[in-house]
Design an enzyme around this catalytic site. Structure first.
Site, PDB file in Angstrom:
ATOM      1  N   HIS A 184     -94.458 -11.192 -36.559  1.00  0.00           N
ATOM      2  CA  HIS A 184     -93.264 -10.430 -36.184  1.00  0.00           C
ATOM      3  C   HIS A 184     -93.517  -8.952 -36.433  1.00  0.00           C
ATOM      4  O   HIS A 184     -94.252  -8.595 -37.360  1.00  0.00           O
ATOM      5  CB  HIS A 184     -92.033 -10.885 -36.979  1.00  0.00           C
TER       6      HIS A 184
ATOM      7  N   HIS B  73     -92.338 -11.675 -26.451  1.00  0.00           N
ATOM      8  CA  HIS B  73     -90.943 -11.629 -26.931  1.00  0.00           C
ATOM      9  C   HIS B  73     -90.300 -12.995 -26.668  1.00  0.00           C
ATOM     10  O   HIS B  73     -90.794 -14.011 -27.149  1.00  0.00           O
ATOM     11  CB  HIS B  73     -90.248 -10.456 -26.228  1.00  0.00           C
TER      12      HIS B  73
ATOM     13  N   ARG C 110     -83.973 -17.519 -38.977  1.00  0.00           N
ATOM     14  CA  ARG C 110     -83.537 -18.223 -37.756  1.00  0.00           C
ATOM     15  C   ARG C 110     -84.395 -19.469 -37.565  1.00  0.00           C
ATOM     16  O   ARG C 110     -83.952 -20.497 -37.069  1.00  0.00           O
ATOM     17  CB  ARG C 110     -83.649 -17.294 -36.536  1.00  0.00           C
TER      18      ARG C 110
ATOM     19  N   SER D  94     -85.729  -6.632 -25.963  1.00  0.00           N
ATOM     20  CA  SER D  94     -84.536  -6.930 -25.155  1.00  0.00           C
ATOM     21  C   SER D  94     -83.357  -6.041 -25.547  1.00  0.00           C
ATOM     22  O   SER D  94     -82.694  -5.467 -24.681  1.00  0.00           O
ATOM     23  CB  SER D  94     -84.163  -8.411 -25.267  1.00  0.00           C
TER      24      SER D  94
ATOM     25  N   ASP E 234     -89.013 -18.465 -32.546  1.00  0.00           N
ATOM     26  CA  ASP E 234     -89.480 -19.191 -31.368  1.00  0.00           C
ATOM     27  C   ASP E 234     -90.339 -20.399 -31.703  1.00  0.00           C
ATOM     28  O   ASP E 234     -90.555 -21.269 -30.848  1.00  0.00           O
ATOM     29  CB  ASP E 234     -90.258 -18.239 -30.447  1.00  0.00           C
TER      30      ASP E 234
HETATM   31  N1  HAX Z   1    -101.511 -14.862 -33.511  1.00  0.00           N
HETATM   32  C1  HAX Z   1    -102.669 -14.159 -33.447  1.00  0.00           C
HETATM   33  N2  HAX Z   1    -102.746 -12.837 -33.663  1.00  0.00           N
HETATM   34  C2  HAX Z   1    -101.618 -12.214 -34.013  1.00  0.00           C
HETATM   35  C3  HAX Z   1    -100.378 -12.885 -34.152  1.00  0.00           C
HETATM   36  C4  HAX Z   1    -100.353 -14.263 -33.874  1.00  0.00           C
HETATM   37  N3  HAX Z   1     -99.227 -14.977 -33.919  1.00  0.00           N
HETATM   38  N4  HAX Z   1     -99.434 -11.989 -34.520  1.00  0.00           N
HETATM   39  C5  HAX Z   1    -100.048 -10.782 -34.595  1.00  0.00           C
HETATM   40  N5  HAX Z   1    -101.366 -10.920 -34.286  1.00  0.00           N
HETATM   41  C6  HAX Z   1    -102.366  -9.866 -34.141  1.00  0.00           C
HETATM   42  C7  HAX Z   1    -101.890  -8.899 -33.081  1.00  0.00           C
HETATM   43  O1  HAX Z   1    -102.178  -9.374 -31.774  1.00  0.00           O
HETATM   44  C8  HAX Z   1    -102.649  -7.644 -33.448  1.00  0.00           C
HETATM   45  O2  HAX Z   1    -103.969  -7.805 -32.997  1.00  0.00           O
HETATM   46  P1  HAX Z   1    -104.790  -6.540 -32.395  1.00  0.00           P
HETATM   47  O3  HAX Z   1    -104.944  -5.627 -33.565  1.00  0.00           O
HETATM   48  O4  HAX Z   1    -106.059  -7.171 -31.926  1.00  0.00           O
HETATM   49  O5  HAX Z   1    -103.964  -5.972 -31.302  1.00  0.00           O
HETATM   50  C9  HAX Z   1    -102.666  -7.721 -34.973  1.00  0.00           C
HETATM   51  O6  HAX Z   1    -102.424  -9.096 -35.317  1.00  0.00           O
HETATM   52  C10 HAX Z   1    -101.612  -6.874 -35.629  1.00  0.00           C
HETATM   53  O7  HAX Z   1    -100.338  -7.213 -35.084  1.00  0.00           O
HETATM   54  P2  HAX Z   1     -99.001  -7.067 -35.954  1.00  0.00           P
HETATM   55  O8  HAX Z   1     -98.836  -5.645 -36.313  1.00  0.00           O
HETATM   56  O9  HAX Z   1     -98.981  -8.071 -37.040  1.00  0.00           O
HETATM   57  O10 HAX Z   1     -97.884  -7.541 -34.917  1.00  0.00           O
HETATM   58  P3  HAX Z   1     -97.164  -6.653 -33.811  1.00  0.00           P
HETATM   59  O11 HAX Z   1     -96.014  -5.989 -34.450  1.00  0.00           O
HETATM   60  O12 HAX Z   1     -98.112  -5.815 -33.051  1.00  0.00           O
HETATM   61  O13 HAX Z   1     -96.656  -7.792 -32.818  1.00  0.00           O
HETATM   62  C11 HAX Z   1     -95.732  -9.902 -32.249  1.00  0.00           C
HETATM   63  C12 HAX Z   1     -95.608  -8.675 -33.162  1.00  0.00           C
HETATM   64  C13 HAX Z   1     -94.501 -10.769 -32.457  1.00  0.00           C
HETATM   65  C14 HAX Z   1     -95.768  -9.450 -30.794  1.00  0.00           C
HETATM   66  C15 HAX Z   1     -97.025 -10.681 -32.610  1.00  0.00           C
HETATM   67  O14 HAX Z   1     -96.916 -11.161 -33.930  1.00  0.00           O
HETATM   68  C16 HAX Z   1     -97.326 -11.834 -31.672  1.00  0.00           C
HETATM   69  O15 HAX Z   1     -97.963 -11.624 -30.629  1.00  0.00           O
HETATM   70  N6  HAX Z   1     -96.868 -13.086 -32.018  1.00  0.00           N
HETATM   71  C17 HAX Z   1     -97.031 -14.216 -31.149  1.00  0.00           C
HETATM   72  C18 HAX Z   1     -95.997 -14.187 -30.032  1.00  0.00           C
HETATM   73  C19 HAX Z   1     -94.600 -14.465 -30.561  1.00  0.00           C
HETATM   74  O16 HAX Z   1     -94.365 -15.398 -31.311  1.00  0.00           O
HETATM   75  N7  HAX Z   1     -93.629 -13.627 -30.128  1.00  0.00           N
HETATM   76  C20 HAX Z   1     -92.228 -13.798 -30.503  1.00  0.00           C
HETATM   77  C21 HAX Z   1     -91.782 -12.890 -31.641  1.00  0.00           C
HETATM   78  C22 HAX Z   1     -90.338 -13.033 -32.004  1.00  0.00           C
HETATM   79  C23 HAX Z   1     -89.500 -12.559 -30.877  1.00  0.00           C
HETATM   80  O17 HAX Z   1     -89.462 -11.408 -30.503  1.00  0.00           O
HETATM   81  N8  HAX Z   1     -88.870 -13.463 -30.224  1.00  0.00           N
HETATM   82  O18 HAX Z   1     -88.272 -13.160 -29.110  1.00  0.00           O
END
Ligand code: HAX
Length: 434
Positions: free
Chosen positions: A317, A270, A326, A240, A372
């Protein structure tokens, strides 16, 4: 000119030589390098943005202008009888870098009141949309609909000097932020409360007024203050904040930039994750017939979700490598105000169960909860069970930080963004693949 704006002008003029010196004298100094994994993998960790408004340390979490969340909660003045600081005071801190006095906050509160009138065409437009339109779509559309109000565009067309771009950008920011709580509450009451709109109360601060327009009693005003503050900024690389900055870098005005920012926030990885958390927990509760699952049962739900190829919303994250402060601030609020609430007990149980499972699965770099995971439960407790709406609350808060960044982008003359792309064949050649 308000004292607030005069102070900002002084800060900007004092800061400019630092940026100019860095670019002119040290522009060729390297700050890092980029790997193939980063070029393909979402530019994770590439150091190529500058902001002084907040900084995210992977282990400590966010600092707003150098202050941690507990420090902000302690130092920023609060409205009489309230537990949480004025949102206006937090905005003052983000823009100027200084903790404001009550008098300084009062000026911002009054400025927002003068500017809070939302043009009727915005409501007419919202009413013309199908009622089942997602609230984030409505919110984004309402913001971009007001683009015709932009003072920046007017002054730009009149030939304003580059050095003064920040001034009408600041005016647009004030005009837009003043209206967002009302637009959010309007969408909520129109969609989910039988179209019973509550007009603003001119005597209240932003948090108090938002709770009033939502039709929710105390301490929801404090929930709103906490929520808007916690969600305001998370440095500039998240989707964002980066979207807002990117769009504004083309000298698109704040209305265009904040509407785009909202669209980025609406993604489930996000900002939408807060609604996903509640949806996921509701699914668990339905399966359990409302009973709090045992730790073993909860573990099974978490594994089932992972094994079906989905992420556990609210955990992980891109930058953080510990529990999000937070999350902790909201957890403390829950422990004080709703310790026995069943959904909080679910959330708390996930706090214990999920991290070891994510560690065992070995994929997520950060197994800990993010903001979140905790925010929806508070909203649910105070009667907002329509979880589609949660990201709008996030959006009101995030706009405060992103718009502050945009004012400073213009003040420091940050350039239009234009990173360079490569083709897959070029990457293969760099890698030495035949
Ligand atoms: N559950 C399951 N798998 C997860 C995970 C979770 N909560 N968090 C990360 N992973 C997985 C990823 O999908 C990725 O898998 P692949 O290799 O198969 O693609 C692997 O672990 C490595 O990811 P990472 O490097 O640890 O995390 P990223 O930086 O790629 O992504 C995210 C960060 C926040 C998008 C990710 O942790 C996620 O999808 N979390 C769940 C959704 C969420 O809570 N989003 C909100 C985040 C905070 C925010 O921005 N708020 O607005």
């Amino acid at each position: 000119m308000s004292k607030f704006k005069a102070k900002l002008r002084e800060k900007i003029e004092g800061w400019r030589p630092r940026t100019t010196k860095l670019v002119k004298e040290y522009g060729a100094t390297k700050v890092g390098e980029v790997t193939i994994a980063q070029a393909i993998g979402g530019m994770r960790g590439v150091k190529c943005l500058t902001t002084d408004i907040s900084y995210l340390d992977p282990f400590e979490g966010i600092r707003f202008r150098g202050f941690t969340i507990p420090e902000c909660l302690e130092k920023l003045p609060k409205p009489p009888g309230c537990e949480m600081p004025y949102v206006e005071g937090h905005f003052y801190l983000l823009l100027t870098g200084d903790i404001p006095t009550e008098k300084e906050i009062k000026e911002v509160v009054d400025e927002f009141k003068k500017r809070q009138h939302v043009p009727q065409y915005v409501f007419d437009m919202l009413r013309a949309l199908p009622r089942d339109t997602h609230p984030m779509t409505m919110f984004s559309a309402a913001i971009v609909a007001m683009q015709r109000e932009s003072l920046f565009v007017k002054m730009y067309n009149e030939g304003i000097s580059k050095m003064e771009y920040w001034d009408p950008t600041f005016e647009d920011t004030m005009n837009l932020l003043a209206k967002l709580p009302q637009i959010g509450a309007y969408i909520f009451r129109m969609k989910y409360r039988g179209d019973t709109i509550i007009p603003p109360d001119p005597d209240l601060d932003m948090g108090g007024n938002f709770a009033h327009m939502m039709g929710i009693d105390k301490p929801y005003d404090d929930v709103a203050r906490l929520y808007f503050m916690l969600h305001s900024d998370h440095e500039s690389g998240n989707v964002s904040a980066h979207t807002g900055h990117l769009v504004a870098s083309a000298l698109s005005d704040v209305y265009y930039a904040i509407s785009a920012m909202i669209n980025g926030l609406a993604g489930p990885l996000h900002g939408l994750a807060n609604q996903e958390v509640l949806r996921w927990i509701q699914g668990v509760m339905d399966k359990m017939g409302g009973k709090i699952p045992t730790e073993e049962e909860m573990k099974k739900f978490v594994w089932d979700t992972l094994n079906s190829g989905q992420v556990i919303p609210g955990f992980g994250h891109a930058v953080l490598r510990k529990t999000d402060p937070r999350y902790m601030a909201q957890r403390e609020f829950c422990l004080k105000h709703l310790p026995d609430y069943p959904i909080f007990k679910y959330v708390d149980s996930l706090y214990k169960v999920v991290p070891p499972i994510l560690e065992e699965q070995g994929k997520a770099k950060n197994p800990w909860p993010n903001v979140d995971a905790q925010s929806g439960v508070i909203q649910w407790y105070y009667g907002i069970t329509e979880y589609d709406f949660y990201t709008v609350l996030f959006g009101i808060g995030r706009a405060i930080g992103v718009a502050s960044n945009i004012v400073w982008d213009r003040a420091l003359g940050y350039a239009i963004e234009r990173p360079k792309s490569l083709t897959t064949a070029m990457l293969e050649e760099i890698a030495g693949i035949k």
